[in-house]
Design a protein around this motif. Sequence first.
Motif, PDB file in Angstrom:
ATOM      1  N   TYR A  24       0.972  -1.223   0.053  1.00  0.00           N
ATOM      2  CA  TYR A  24      -0.047   0.063  -0.005  1.00  0.00           C
ATOM      3  C   TYR A  24       0.810   1.479  -0.122  1.00  0.00           C
ATOM      4  CZ  TYR A  24      -3.156  -3.542   1.982  1.00  0.00           C
ATOM      5  OH  TYR A  24      -4.098  -4.657   2.007  1.00  0.00           O
ATOM      6  N   ARG A  25       0.603   2.099  -1.107  1.00  0.00           N
ATOM      7  CA  ARG A  25       1.350   3.313  -1.146  1.00  0.00           C
ATOM      8  C   ARG A  25       0.536   4.340  -0.821  1.00  0.00           C
ATOM      9  NH1 ARG A  25       6.416   2.140  -3.135  1.00  0.00           N
ATOM     10  NH2 ARG A  25       6.527   0.168  -3.991  1.00  0.00           N
ATOM     11  N   LEU A 119      -6.565  -5.062   8.091  1.00  0.00           N
ATOM     12  CA  LEU A 119      -5.519  -4.416   7.357  1.00  0.00           C
ATOM     13  C   LEU A 119      -6.125  -4.416   5.866  1.00  0.00           C
ATOM     14  CD1 LEU A 119      -3.264  -2.831   6.789  1.00  0.00           C
ATOM     15  CD2 LEU A 119      -1.960  -5.077   6.764  1.00  0.00           C
ATOM     16  N   LYS A 120      -6.530  -6.027   5.332  1.00  0.00           N
ATOM     17  CA  LYS A 120      -6.899  -5.847   4.133  1.00  0.00           C
ATOM     18  C   LYS A 120      -8.265  -5.208   3.853  1.00  0.00           C
ATOM     19  CE  LYS A 120      -6.173 -10.434   3.912  1.00  0.00           C
ATOM     20  NZ  LYS A 120      -6.060 -11.487   3.235  1.00  0.00           N
ATOM     21  N   ASN A 121      -9.050  -5.304   4.719  1.00  0.00           N
ATOM     22  CA  ASN A 121     -10.388  -4.728   4.723  1.00  0.00           C
ATOM     23  C   ASN A 121     -10.255  -3.251   4.735  1.00  0.00           C
ATOM     24  OD1 ASN A 121     -11.660  -7.175   3.959  1.00  0.00           O
ATOM     25  ND2 ASN A 121     -12.113  -7.667   6.509  1.00  0.00           N
ATOM     26  N   GLY A 122      -9.108  -2.556   4.891  1.00  0.00           N
ATOM     27  CA  GLY A 122      -9.276  -1.279   5.000  1.00  0.00           C
ATOM     28  C   GLY A 122      -9.673  -0.645   6.311  1.00  0.00           C
ATOM     29  N   ASP A 123      -9.613  -1.381   7.370  1.00  0.00           N
ATOM     30  CA  ASP A 123     -10.165  -1.083   8.659  1.00  0.00           C
ATOM     31  C   ASP A 123      -8.748  -0.508   9.629  1.00  0.00           C
ATOM     32  OD1 ASP A 123     -12.898  -1.511   8.201  1.00  0.00           O
ATOM     33  OD2 ASP A 123     -12.710  -3.589   8.843  1.00  0.00           O
ATOM     34  N   TRP A 124      -7.731  -0.220   9.084  1.00  0.00           N
ATOM     35  CA  TRP A 124      -6.639   0.464   9.639  1.00  0.00           C
ATOM     36  C   TRP A 124      -6.207   1.657   9.099  1.00  0.00           C
ATOM     37  CZ3 TRP A 124      -2.276  -3.795  11.203  1.00  0.00           C
ATOM     38  CH2 TRP A 124      -2.884  -4.584  12.188  1.00  0.00           C
ATOM     39  N   GLY A 136      -4.090  14.242  15.723  1.00  0.00           N
ATOM     40  CA  GLY A 136      -3.794  13.846  14.494  1.00  0.00           C
ATOM     41  C   GLY A 136      -3.983  14.736  13.363  1.00  0.00           C
ATOM     42  N   GLU A 137      -2.745  15.308  12.864  1.00  0.00           N
ATOM     43  CA  GLU A 137      -3.004  16.500  11.811  1.00  0.00           C
ATOM     44  C   GLU A 137      -3.161  15.831  10.336  1.00  0.00           C
ATOM     45  OE1 GLU A 137      -0.489  20.264  10.124  1.00  0.00           O
ATOM     46  OE2 GLU A 137       0.209  19.457  12.029  1.00  0.00           O
ATOM     47  N   VAL A 138      -2.623  14.670  10.126  1.00  0.00           N
ATOM     48  CA  VAL A 138      -2.542  14.158   8.757  1.00  0.00           C
ATOM     49  C   VAL A 138      -2.994  12.637   8.725  1.00  0.00           C
ATOM     50  CG1 VAL A 138      -1.569  15.941   7.315  1.00  0.00           C
ATOM     51  CG2 VAL A 138      -0.306  14.121   8.444  1.00  0.00           C
ATOM     52  N   ARG A 139      -3.628  12.066   8.145  1.00  0.00           N
ATOM     53  CA  ARG A 139      -3.909  10.516   8.247  1.00  0.00           C
ATOM     54  C   ARG A 139      -4.091  10.099   6.854  1.00  0.00           C
ATOM     55  NH1 ARG A 139      -9.241   8.309  11.472  1.00  0.00           N
ATOM     56  NH2 ARG A 139      -9.839   6.614   9.905  1.00  0.00           N
ATOM     57  N   ALA A 140      -3.957   8.643   6.717  1.00  0.00           N
ATOM     58  CA  ALA A 140      -4.166   8.147   5.664  1.00  0.00           C
ATOM     59  C   ALA A 140      -4.860   6.730   5.977  1.00  0.00           C
ATOM     60  CB  ALA A 140      -2.940   7.782   4.593  1.00  0.00           C
ATOM     61  N   GLN A 141      -6.053   6.196   5.521  1.00  0.00           N
ATOM     62  CA  GLN A 141      -6.453   5.180   5.341  1.00  0.00           C
ATOM     63  C   GLN A 141      -5.573   3.993   4.691  1.00  0.00           C
ATOM     64  OE1 GLN A 141      -9.276   5.386   7.170  1.00  0.00           O
ATOM     65  NE2 GLN A 141      -9.244   3.039   7.700  1.00  0.00           N
ATOM     66  N   ILE A 142      -5.261   2.740   5.154  1.00  0.00           N
ATOM     67  CA  ILE A 142      -4.755   1.736   4.477  1.00  0.00           C
ATOM     68  C   ILE A 142      -5.396   1.073   3.490  1.00  0.00           C
ATOM     69  CG2 ILE A 142      -3.012  -0.041   4.748  1.00  0.00           C
ATOM     70  CD1 ILE A 142      -2.440   1.057   7.530  1.00  0.00           C
ATOM     71  N   VAL A 143      -5.232   1.432   2.301  1.00  0.00           N
ATOM     72  CA  VAL A 143      -6.143   0.742   1.193  1.00  0.00           C
ATOM     73  C   VAL A 143      -5.255   0.730  -0.075  1.00  0.00           C
ATOM     74  CG1 VAL A 143      -8.273   1.625   2.193  1.00  0.00           C
ATOM     75  CG2 VAL A 143      -7.045   3.184   0.715  1.00  0.00           C
ATOM     76  N   PRO A 144      -5.783  -0.129  -1.073  1.00  0.00           N
ATOM     77  CA  PRO A 144      -5.050  -0.256  -2.309  1.00  0.00           C
ATOM     78  C   PRO A 144      -5.204   0.712  -3.278  1.00  0.00           C
ATOM     79  CG  PRO A 144      -7.021  -1.691  -2.114  1.00  0.00           C
ATOM     80  CD  PRO A 144      -6.797  -1.178  -0.748  1.00  0.00           C
ATOM     81  N   LYS A 145      -4.521   1.086  -3.979  1.00  0.00           N
ATOM     82  CA  LYS A 145      -4.576   2.008  -5.019  1.00  0.00           C
ATOM     83  C   LYS A 145      -5.784   2.070  -5.740  1.00  0.00           C
ATOM     84  CE  LYS A 145      -1.916  -0.428  -8.713  1.00  0.00           C
ATOM     85  NZ  LYS A 145      -0.840  -0.561  -9.725  1.00  0.00           N
ATOM     86  N   THR A 146      -6.440   1.104  -5.817  1.00  0.00           N
ATOM     87  CA  THR A 146      -7.799   1.001  -6.618  1.00  0.00           C
ATOM     88  C   THR A 146      -8.780   1.455  -5.867  1.00  0.00           C
ATOM     89  OG1 THR A 146      -8.210  -1.037  -5.490  1.00  0.00           O
ATOM     90  CG2 THR A 146      -7.128  -1.075  -7.952  1.00  0.00           C
ATOM     91  N   THR A 147      -8.595   2.168  -4.665  1.00  0.00           N
ATOM     92  CA  THR A 147      -9.757   2.758  -3.600  1.00  0.00           C
ATOM     93  C   THR A 147      -9.440   4.161  -3.763  1.00  0.00           C
ATOM     94  OG1 THR A 147      -9.885   0.828  -2.374  1.00  0.00           O
ATOM     95  CG2 THR A 147     -10.337   2.977  -1.346  1.00  0.00           C
ATOM     96  N   MET A 148     -10.266   5.095  -4.095  1.00  0.00           N
ATOM     97  CA  MET A 148     -10.150   6.503  -3.725  1.00  0.00           C
ATOM     98  C   MET A 148     -11.132   7.049  -2.562  1.00  0.00           C
ATOM     99  SD  MET A 148     -11.419   9.221  -6.784  1.00  0.00           S
ATOM    100  CE  MET A 148     -13.102   8.395  -6.680  1.00  0.00           C
ATOM    101  N   ILE A 149     -10.417   7.758  -2.029  1.00  0.00           N
ATOM    102  CA  ILE A 149     -11.003   8.480  -0.801  1.00  0.00           C
ATOM    103  C   ILE A 149     -11.262   9.790  -1.123  1.00  0.00           C
ATOM    104  CG2 ILE A 149     -10.929   8.819   1.811  1.00  0.00           C
ATOM    105  CD1 ILE A 149      -9.250   6.389   1.928  1.00  0.00           C
ATOM    106  N   ILE A 150     -12.471  10.312  -0.641  1.00  0.00           N
ATOM    107  CA  ILE A 150     -13.120  11.481  -0.831  1.00  0.00           C
ATOM    108  C   ILE A 150     -13.676  12.142   0.654  1.00  0.00           C
ATOM    109  CG2 ILE A 150     -14.478  13.160  -2.304  1.00  0.00           C
ATOM    110  CD1 ILE A 150     -14.420  11.522  -4.683  1.00  0.00           C
ATOM    111  N   SER A 151     -13.156  13.095   0.850  1.00  0.00           N
ATOM    112  CA  SER A 151     -13.895  13.681   2.164  1.00  0.00           C
ATOM    113  C   SER A 151     -14.513  15.183   1.797  1.00  0.00           C
ATOM    114  CB  SER A 151     -12.976  14.083   3.239  1.00  0.00           C
ATOM    115  OG  SER A 151     -11.897  14.896   2.985  1.00  0.00           O
TER     116      SER A 151
END
Length: 218
Positions: A24-25, A119-124, A136-151
């Motif tokens: 995961y990058r 971890l593999k389910n994106g719950d970390w 926590g100033e910055v954060r990243a959900q541990i998800v594969p590159k195929t998952t796009m996160i929008i807030s």
Amino acid sequence: MKKLVVLITVFLLSACGFEATQTYRLTLSGSQAVPINDSELSTKAIVRLDEKRRKLRARLYIDGTEGFKFAHIHSGGIGETGGVEYTFEAPKKHKWKHGEKRYLVVRENGLSHAEMEALKNGDWYINLHTEAVPSGEVRAQIVPKTTMIISFKADGSQQVPSVTTGASGQGYLAYNSAEETLNLRVNSQGIKDAVAAHIHTGRVGSNGGVLVVMNQNA
């Protein structure tokens, strides 16, 4: 005897090795923090999982992180906060080379099946704490590159017609293009009498039909 020695050596190398089955990058930003913030800080992380040997390796770059305090891998899905699973630490016996980007690491062996599934389910997620934002100033959900996160932020000014209200919300959406799945969480504030929440069709400034009924927690 020589053959036995060779076999033992190969076995030991295999037992001590690491071969990533998932990589995961990630980019940490304030847009994924809970609550969302407008921090200009951004940094990178790499998380690798060896499912066969049940090992975890993670690297978090901290160059240019003003007021850095500490960083962790937490449990929790998008828009959620959870407990600390692992703490990032300075790499042992590492001599920094001139111009090398500084980083912290997590090296964990013996993960449980439940931990690997989480971890593999994106719950970390990775959370970087600073003096300016201790939670926590910055954060990243541990998800594969195929998952796009929008807030996004929600308030009465976006209603059609607009309304005056002290209520607001912050939404976090994860779309996995490979599995064609969507996960949405909205955290609301200032609302005591909510009766329903939906995803509607419709462009900005227009109203549309209900597409998905959202579940409400307490």
